[in-house]
Design an enzyme around this catalytic site. Structure first.
Site, PDB file in Angstrom:
ATOM      1  CG  ASN A   9      -1.687   1.249   1.421  1.00  0.00           C
ATOM      2  OD1 ASN A   9      -1.801   2.055   0.491  1.00  0.00           O
ATOM      3  ND2 ASN A   9      -2.243   1.448   2.614  1.00  0.00           N
ATOM      4  CD1 TRP A  10       3.417   0.986  -2.920  1.00  0.00           C
ATOM      5  CD2 TRP A  10       3.433   2.180  -4.820  1.00  0.00           C
ATOM      6  NE1 TRP A  10       4.078   0.250  -3.872  1.00  0.00           N
ATOM      7  CE2 TRP A  10       4.111   0.956  -5.048  1.00  0.00           C
ATOM      8  CE3 TRP A  10       3.316   3.081  -5.876  1.00  0.00           C
ATOM      9  CZ2 TRP A  10       4.673   0.627  -6.286  1.00  0.00           C
ATOM     10  CZ3 TRP A  10       3.874   2.752  -7.115  1.00  0.00           C
ATOM     11  CH2 TRP A  10       4.539   1.543  -7.306  1.00  0.00           C
ATOM     12  CE  LYS A  11       0.202   3.440   4.787  1.00  0.00           C
ATOM     13  NZ  LYS A  11       0.071   3.581   6.211  1.00  0.00           N
ATOM     14  CG  HIS A  96      -5.765   1.695   5.152  1.00  0.00           C
ATOM     15  ND1 HIS A  96      -5.359   2.659   6.051  1.00  0.00           N
ATOM     16  CD2 HIS A  96      -4.702   0.872   4.990  1.00  0.00           C
ATOM     17  CE1 HIS A  96      -4.106   2.421   6.387  1.00  0.00           C
ATOM     18  NE2 HIS A  96      -3.686   1.339   5.758  1.00  0.00           N
ATOM     19  CD  GLU A  98      -2.971   5.424   6.763  1.00  0.00           C
ATOM     20  OE1 GLU A  98      -2.982   5.523   5.532  1.00  0.00           O
ATOM     21  OE2 GLU A  98      -2.001   4.943   7.398  1.00  0.00           O
ATOM     22  CD  GLU A 168      -3.450  -2.731   7.263  1.00  0.00           C
ATOM     23  OE1 GLU A 168      -2.337  -2.964   6.765  1.00  0.00           O
ATOM     24  OE2 GLU A 168      -4.074  -1.681   7.058  1.00  0.00           O
ATOM     25  N   GLY A 174       2.447   2.215  10.778  1.00  0.00           N
ATOM     26  CA  GLY A 174       3.367   3.341  10.634  1.00  0.00           C
ATOM     27  C   GLY A 174       4.024   3.763  11.938  1.00  0.00           C
ATOM     28  CB  SER A 214       5.331  -1.570  12.066  1.00  0.00           C
ATOM     29  OG  SER A 214       4.844  -0.255  12.268  1.00  0.00           O
ATOM     30  N   GLY A 235       2.866  -1.132   4.299  1.00  0.00           N
ATOM     31  CA  GLY A 235       2.862   0.296   3.984  1.00  0.00           C
ATOM     32  C   GLY A 235       4.274   0.775   3.686  1.00  0.00           C
ATOM     33  N   GLY A 236       4.899   1.379   4.678  1.00  0.00           N
ATOM     34  CA  GLY A 236       6.214   2.012   4.510  1.00  0.00           C
ATOM     35  C   GLY A 236       7.239   1.155   3.776  1.00  0.00           C
TER      36      GLY A 236
HETATM   37  C1  PEP Z   1      -0.723   0.089   6.088  1.00  0.00           C
HETATM   38  O1  PEP Z   1      -0.915   1.298   6.002  1.00  0.00           O
HETATM   39  O2  PEP Z   1      -1.531  -0.691   5.547  1.00  0.00           O
HETATM   40  C2  PEP Z   1       0.442  -0.367   6.816  1.00  0.00           C
HETATM   41  C3  PEP Z   1       0.463  -1.598   7.226  1.00  0.00           C
HETATM   42  O3  PEP Z   1       1.437   0.558   7.024  1.00  0.00           O
HETATM   43  P1  PEP Z   1       2.893   0.273   7.670  1.00  0.00           P
HETATM   44  O4  PEP Z   1       3.401  -0.990   7.073  1.00  0.00           O
HETATM   45  O5  PEP Z   1       3.706   1.476   7.264  1.00  0.00           O
HETATM   46  O6  PEP Z   1       2.692   0.172   9.139  1.00  0.00           O
END
Ligand code: PEP
Length: 251
Positions: A9-11, A96, A98, A168, A174, A214, A235-236
């Site tokens: 997920n590049w956001k 998600h 967010e 999640e 994050g 994370s 994500g990251g």
């Molecule tokens: C996400 O936003 O779906 C996620 C898991 O982010 P991160 O890996 O950065 O915690």
């Protein structure tokens, strides 16, 4: 055997050309080999979907990060599930945390999005997970149970077979604070048991349940070693092809 998936997920990251370069890098590294039964999916911003579709080989999936809860019409700025499908994307992330938080997306709205995504022929990656307060109060299972029950309301078993679940925990997204392997396994098991009640043991057993929060090349191996953890929504760490592929190679 249920599918193992590592989805990135590049956001709201990467300009178009950076996104294309990242997709090229993922394609190149994935071409060097992946564990058997592992599918990669990339979820870039809407603006990148059609361009990145041209780059990706058939065995790397493409996802949008969201879609509208209406089919078409006067909804300025929205992008429908059918529009997502018309880019060649096969998946869409729905629910998600967010979006639940910043866009106040409700369970009822997410249920509408899931149905529209399914009608458009997309496979939704449906996210659920508790926040820190809910975890500390010990009501995390109840929160997730409700998100699943309301989100999947009136979705038939045949339709559900196209859905991927992503657990999640919001406190892990994050933050660098990952769920322990036991916390992840316990919740994934809990989700699968709930799905068994809704759709039967065969369909629940075939459902891919991803962990997100994370996840990185150092912790992916211990998380994915759990029997009910079928991969990750990343994500990251999905913004670096090396890290993303190292995660996929952790199985
Ligand atoms: C996400 O936003 O779906 C996620 C898991 O982010 P991160 O890996 O950065 O915690």
């Amino acid at each position: 055997m249920r599918r193992k998936i590592v989805a990135g997920n590049w956001k709201m990251n990467t300009l178009l050309q950076d996104g294309k370069d990242l997709a090229e890098a993922v394609k190149k590294k994935a071409g060097q080999g992946l564990p058997e039964n592992v599918t990669l999916i990339l979820a870039p911003p809407f603006t990148h979907l059609a361009g990145i579709k041209q780059i990706l080989p058939d065995n790397i999936g493409l996802a949008a990060q969201n879609c509208a809860s209406e089919n078409s019409g006067a909804f300025t700025g929205e992008v429908s599930a059918a529009m997502v499908a018309s880019t060649g994307a096969e998946y869409v992330i729905i629910g998600h945390s967010e979006r639940r938080l910043y866009n106040k997306e409700t369970d009822a709205e997410l249920n509408k999005k899931l149905k529209l995504a399914l009608s458009a022929g997309l496979s939704p990656i449906f996210c659920c997970g508790e926040n820190l307060h809910e975890r500390e109060k010990g009501i995390h299972s109840e929160v997730v149970r409700k998100q699943i029950e309301l989100g999947l309301a009136d979705i038939s078993e045949e339709e559900f077979k196209n859905i991927i679940i992503a657990y999640e925990p919001v406190w892990a997204i994050g933050t660098g604070q990952t769920a322990t392997p036991d916390q992840a396994q316990d919740m994934h098991r809990f989700i699968r048991i709930q799905l068994e009640g809704m759709y039967g043991s065969k369909t629940a057993g075939d459902t891919t349940i991803l962990y997100g929060g994370s996840c990185n090349p150092s912790n992916a191996g211990v998380l994915f070693a759990n029997s009910d953890v079928d991969g990750g929504l990343i994500g990251g760490a999905s913004l670096k092809a090396d890290d993303f592929l190292a995660i996929a190679n952790s199985f």
